[in-house]
Design an enzyme around this catalytic site. Structure first.
Site, mmCIF file in Angstrom:
data_model
loop_
_atom_site.group_PDB
_atom_site.id
_atom_site.type_symbol
_atom_site.label_atom_id
_atom_site.label_comp_id
_atom_site.label_asym_id
_atom_site.label_seq_id
_atom_site.Cartn_x
_atom_site.Cartn_y
_atom_site.Cartn_z
ATOM 1 N N THR A 1 0.806 -1.213 0.000
ATOM 2 C CA THR A 1 0.000 0.000 0.000
ATOM 3 C C THR A 1 0.849 1.277 0.000
ATOM 4 O O THR A 1 2.061 1.236 0.145
ATOM 5 C CB THR A 1 -0.990 -0.057 1.185
ATOM 6 O OG1 THR A 1 -1.651 -1.333 1.185
ATOM 7 C CG2 THR A 1 -2.027 1.005 1.176
ATOM 8 N N GLU B 1 -2.891 -4.285 -2.374
ATOM 9 C CA GLU B 1 -2.885 -5.233 -1.249
ATOM 10 C C GLU B 1 -1.490 -5.797 -1.019
ATOM 11 O O GLU B 1 -0.640 -5.089 -0.533
ATOM 12 C CB GLU B 1 -3.909 -6.355 -1.419
ATOM 13 C CG GLU B 1 -4.536 -6.793 -0.098
ATOM 14 C CD GLU B 1 -3.598 -7.423 0.910
ATOM 15 O OE1 GLU B 1 -3.472 -6.874 2.030
ATOM 16 O OE2 GLU B 1 -3.000 -8.462 0.622
ATOM 17 N N GLU C 1 -6.879 -7.912 -3.676
ATOM 18 C CA GLU C 1 -7.605 -7.345 -2.523
ATOM 19 C C GLU C 1 -8.639 -8.289 -1.934
ATOM 20 O O GLU C 1 -8.986 -8.181 -0.748
ATOM 21 C CB GLU C 1 -8.285 -6.038 -2.944
ATOM 22 C CG GLU C 1 -8.328 -5.005 -1.858
ATOM 23 C CD GLU C 1 -6.948 -4.459 -1.525
ATOM 24 O OE1 GLU C 1 -6.598 -4.478 -0.337
ATOM 25 O OE2 GLU C 1 -6.225 -4.044 -2.443
ATOM 26 N N ASP D 1 -8.436 -9.821 1.489
ATOM 27 C CA ASP D 1 -8.777 -9.088 2.728
ATOM 28 C C ASP D 1 -10.122 -9.550 3.299
ATOM 29 O O ASP D 1 -10.510 -9.147 4.393
ATOM 30 C CB ASP D 1 -8.822 -7.575 2.481
ATOM 31 C CG ASP D 1 -7.442 -6.926 2.610
ATOM 32 O OD1 ASP D 1 -6.473 -7.636 2.914
ATOM 33 O OD2 ASP D 1 -7.350 -5.705 2.396
ATOM 34 N N SER E 1 -11.106 -3.282 5.002
ATOM 35 C CA SER E 1 -9.762 -2.711 4.896
ATOM 36 C C SER E 1 -9.326 -2.175 6.252
ATOM 37 O O SER E 1 -10.153 -1.968 7.150
ATOM 38 C CB SER E 1 -9.789 -1.569 3.878
ATOM 39 O OG SER E 1 -8.567 -0.871 3.859
ATOM 40 N N GLY F 1 0.681 -0.455 5.552
ATOM 41 C CA GLY F 1 1.132 -1.304 6.662
ATOM 42 C C GLY F 1 0.150 -2.386 7.078
ATOM 43 O O GLY F 1 0.234 -2.856 8.216
ATOM 44 N N GLY F 2 -0.792 -2.787 6.189
ATOM 45 C CA GLY F 2 -1.748 -3.821 6.581
ATOM 46 C C GLY F 2 -2.533 -3.365 7.798
ATOM 47 O O GLY F 2 -2.794 -2.169 7.977
HETATM 48 N N1 GLY Z 1 -5.050 -4.293 1.767
HETATM 49 C C1 GLY Z 1 -4.751 -3.366 2.776
HETATM 50 C C2 GLY Z 1 -5.975 -2.800 3.398
HETATM 51 O O1 GLY Z 1 -6.915 -2.552 2.691
HETATM 52 O O2 GLY Z 1 -6.028 -2.609 4.579
#
Ligand code: GLY
Length: 595
Positions: A415, A435, A453, A456, A480, A501-502
């Site tokens: 990201t 992602e 994505e 997620d 997300s 950063g996830g």
């Molecule tokens: N794929 C990262 C987020 O949407 O949180």
């Protein structure tokens, strides 16, 4: 005016001359030349400021993002009277080229906008969407077991309908001041004329070489002749330039129908070993959704961000809302301050795992989750002196009587984040993603990577017979953690911030807001401040930094600790009586530029 012309002249030295329109090939290709181009004086000054830990100061406009070439493109738009929305289009177009592992046309994004003319904050949801043929068991084996993460990621199965091109168009339609086509000029020139591969891109290609080699188009681009791209290699992407020319001439419509859309569908459906189910209709019906922001009061400010399908603003808001009654003034060296932040985060993540998902598909108690009375009640759990032995979701007020199970969605850090304030005082905070690093590893013929994505979503649909809110459903958007945020004081923006950063994004953003508002740190110092992040119980401390000094104290409180790299990519702008200050994360390659 002199300043603007001077900045444009300084920027101009760094960009290659606009390339001829030569692209008749659709395959991405690499150029032969190597060697990094010299940074322009403005970029060098910004890099020097970052290295010295100093914010960049400006009076009129400011932009901070993950790559100097992208920031320069946005700065040009702003210097010539463009709005923050115009600058975002220019930045995103370049990011998709020079930082393709993190974001691009094949991905999705969330945008928070403060409108200087009306004083209103709104959000645009450009999240990727599950195809209509996707079913809740998309990420399960024939036996109903969850797939291994990378078995799900690599290939067509994980690809959601991209939202970024439509979001660029929607933002420009609403708030653009500049000619749409002109916003692609720099990105086209770089795609066709070439750019120097950055150290980070080269390192990530080398690390991911095996997965990037599985599909011919991806392999040819990132490992030409079988060798991973190296730092400083001159890389061209003529196919991407051609895609941008189509977008410039015909708008985002050129992406969602016609040859670009057809190629995306074919690439997804024919991915060897792991095909997906996307169809032309999925692209044709894609929509950007304008949604109300989620705002929470903290230290007499309003912290506003992106609601569902992002968990970002709700979770950041819960953390801050619970901490609002506690004194954090002892500062970042004090372990007990991190006990409070860490356990507020754990409580918020417990609610996130149970209640947060795409609210167009499942009822999400948005108001209940950030209700001050509910948060004050949850905050009483923080009053003891030790780490909470157990953390469970609370019972926020629900509009519907529903029972959800906790989910186990996986999120990995990739990201990119863009913060912009324009000359009119509009503020834009946008987090943009494909992602995982390099997404699905599928490269469309148009020279951009396709996202993964859909991973997620929760791979499981139920737990003990109880449905999981973030399960896959046709047309749904995966939950997300992206937390693009604008903090306001008395209705005016004072901080624009966000990060990749996830699911650690939430901790990075909350920390930066606390560092700025509670500890009085300028944006660069707040962004650079070592990270300590707690999502599910273990305290992650940023290795090689002073955060490691918190370890003994946190262990005394009862936490398990883990020293590790914490690779945020925070980009922040503060707005104050003395003007604008910009900060760029020293953990990544970006800069802040202003005038
Ligand atoms: N794929 C990262 C987020 O949407 O949180």
């Amino acid at each position: 005016m002199f300043q603007r012309l001077a900045l444009l002249a300084l920027l101009a030295g760094a960009l290659p001359a606009t390339a001829q329109q030569t692209a008749d090939s659709v395959a991405p290709e690499t150029g032969a030349a190597t060697g990094a181009m010299a940074a322009s004086p403005a970029v060098q000054a910004a890099l020097d400021a970052k290295a010295a830990g100093q914010p960049v100061a400006a009076q009129t406009w400011m932009i901070a993002a993950a790559n100097p070439l992208a920031v320069e493109a946005g700065a040009k738009a702003l210097a010539t009277g463009g709005s923050a929305a115009d600058a975002m289009v220019a930045v995103q177009a370049v990011l998709g080229l020079v930082e393709p592992q993190s974001s691009g046309l094949g991905g999705g994004a969330f945008l928070v906008w403060y409108d200087a003319a009306t004083g209103e904050v709104t959000t645009l949801d450009g999240r990727e969407t599950a195809p209509l043929a996707a079913t809740p068991t998309l990420f399960q084996t024939a036996d109903g077991e969850p797939l291994k993460f990378f078995d799900a990621v690599v290939g067509g199965r994980s690809v959601g309908v991209p939202g970024t091109p439509a979001l660029m168009q929607a933002a420009h339609d609403r708030w653009g001041q500049s000619d749409w086509a002109g916003l692609f000029t720099d990105a086209i020139a770089l795609a066709e004329g070439g750019f120097a591969v950055s150290p980070r891109l080269a390192a990530l290609v080398a690390r991911d070489a095996e997965r990037l080699s599985r599909f011919a188009a991806t392999r040819t681009y990132f490992l030409p002749g079988g060798t991973p791209l190296a730092e400083g290699d001159r890389l061209t992407n003529v196919a991407y330039g051609q895609t941008l020319r189509s977008l410039a001439a015909h708008g985002a419509e050129a992406f969602y129908s016609g040859p670009i859309a057809q190629d995306i569908v074919t690439t997804v459906r024919t991915a060897a070993g792991n095909p997906g189910v996307m169809a032309p209709i999925d692209l044709a019906i894609y929509q950007v959704k304008e949604r109300d922001p989620v705002c929470v009061a903290y230290r007499a400010h309003d912290v506003c961000g992106m609601g569902p399908p992002s968990s970002g603003a709700l979770t950041v808001g819960q953390i801050l809302g619970m901490l609002d009654g506690y004194d954090l003034s002892a500062g970042p060296e004090e372990a007990d301050v991190w006990r409070l932040i860490g356990d507020a985060s754990r409580l918020a993540f417990a609610d996130r795992g149970r209640y947060m998902a795409d609210s167009d598909f499942v009822p999400v108690p948005v108001n209940g989750l950030v209700d001050p009375v509910y948060l004050a009640d949850r905050a009483t759990l923080l009053a003891g002196g030790d780490a909470l032995p157990e953390v469970a979701p609370g019972s926020p007020a629900f509009d519907h009587a529903l029972n959800w199970a906790d989910d186990d969605s996986l999120e990995f850090p990739s990201t990119s984040h863009i913060s912009i304030v324009d000359a009119a005082g509009n503020a834009l905070s946008m987090t943009t993603t494909i992602e995982n690093g390099f997404g699905s590893r599928l490269m469309a013929a148009g020279g951009f990577l396709l996202n993964n994505e859909l991973t997620d979503f929760s791979f499981r649909t139920h737990r003990n017979g109880v449905p999981i809110a973030n399960r896959v459903e046709p047309g749904k958007r995966p939950r997300s953690s992206m937390s693009p945020t604008i903090v306001l004081k008395d209705g005016e923006p004072v901080l624009v911030v966000g990060s990749p950063g996830g699911s650690r994004i939430i901790g990075y953003v909350a920390k930066t807001i606390i560092a700025h508002l509670d500890w009085g740190l300028d944006v660069q110092t707040a962004v650079s401040l070592p990270h300590a992040v707690n999502r599910f119980g273990t305290y992650d401390l940023e290795e090689g930094t002073s955060a490691a000094e918190l370890e003994a104290g946190l262990q005394t409180f009862g936490y398990e600790t883990n020293l590790r790299g914490l690779n945020s990519g925070l980009h922040a702008i503060s707005v104050g009586p003395d003007g604008l200050l910009g900060g760029a994360d020293p953990r990544r390659e970006g800069i802040a530029l202003g005038d």
